[in-house]
Scaffold this motif. Structure first.
Motif, PDB file in Angstrom:
ATOM      1  N   GLU A  64       0.775  -1.236   0.122  1.00  0.00           N
ATOM      2  CA  GLU A  64      -0.001   0.020   0.131  1.00  0.00           C
ATOM      3  C   GLU A  64       0.914   1.405  -0.010  1.00  0.00           C
ATOM      4  N   GLU A  65       2.028   1.292   0.872  1.00  0.00           N
ATOM      5  CA  GLU A  65       2.855   2.461   0.907  1.00  0.00           C
ATOM      6  C   GLU A  65       3.540   2.485  -0.416  1.00  0.00           C
ATOM      7  N   GLU A  67       2.359   1.807  -3.563  1.00  0.00           N
ATOM      8  CA  GLU A  67       1.442   2.314  -4.328  1.00  0.00           C
ATOM      9  C   GLU A  67       1.168   3.650  -4.056  1.00  0.00           C
ATOM     10  N   ASP A  68       0.999   4.155  -2.797  1.00  0.00           N
ATOM     11  CA  ASP A  68       0.936   5.538  -2.616  1.00  0.00           C
ATOM     12  C   ASP A  68       1.935   6.576  -3.158  1.00  0.00           C
ATOM     13  N   TYR A  69       3.356   6.006  -2.875  1.00  0.00           N
ATOM     14  CA  TYR A  69       4.539   6.761  -3.491  1.00  0.00           C
ATOM     15  C   TYR A  69       4.365   6.725  -4.991  1.00  0.00           C
ATOM     16  N   ILE A  71       1.960   6.725  -6.835  1.00  0.00           N
ATOM     17  CA  ILE A  71       0.842   7.729  -7.532  1.00  0.00           C
ATOM     18  C   ILE A  71       1.403   9.199  -7.131  1.00  0.00           C
ATOM     19  N   ILE A  72       1.856   9.391  -5.938  1.00  0.00           N
ATOM     20  CA  ILE A  72       2.562  10.709  -5.780  1.00  0.00           C
ATOM     21  C   ILE A  72       3.642  11.195  -6.689  1.00  0.00           C
TER      22      ILE A  72
END
Length: 107
Positions: A64-65, A67-69, A71-72
């Motif tokens: 999840e982390e 994926e978040d990074y 996207i950012i």
């Protein structure tokens, strides 16, 4: 009424050619962005094509982390690419367009 129509058509064709040349050149302009203090790094062209993604091994354990990074970092790179792309293409088009009174589209 419109003056030299042939000359205007030549200028329009010239503008089209300049825009096409600029698009090709923007494929060589690379934009880097990162997230998580460099844990995820991405490189895109000014035409918004992803060229590379680099991910630190330490982040591979948290999906999840990661994926978040991703996207950012991708959003940052795409925003930068959009700004460069729009400015360059507008400049190329404006330089080649004929001067038609009342038709100043690129102020």
């Amino acid at each position: 009424m419109f003056g030299d129509l042939s000359g205007m058509m030549d200028k329009l064709n010239n503008a089209k050619q300049k825009v096409e040349e600029t698009k090709k050149r923007l494929d060589t302009v690379l934009i880097d962005a990162d997230a998580g203090n460099g844990v995820v790094k991405v490189t895109v062209t000014a035409n918004r094509e992803i060229r590379s993604i680099s991910i630190a091994d330490a982040i591979l354990v948290d999906k999840e982390e990661l994926e978040d990074y991703l996207i950012i970092a991708l959003n940052k790179a795409i925003q930068k690419a959009n700004a460069i792309n729009e400015a360059e293409l507008a400049a190329a088009a404006k330089d080649g367009l004929p001067n038609i009174p009342g038709m100043d589209m690129f102020k």
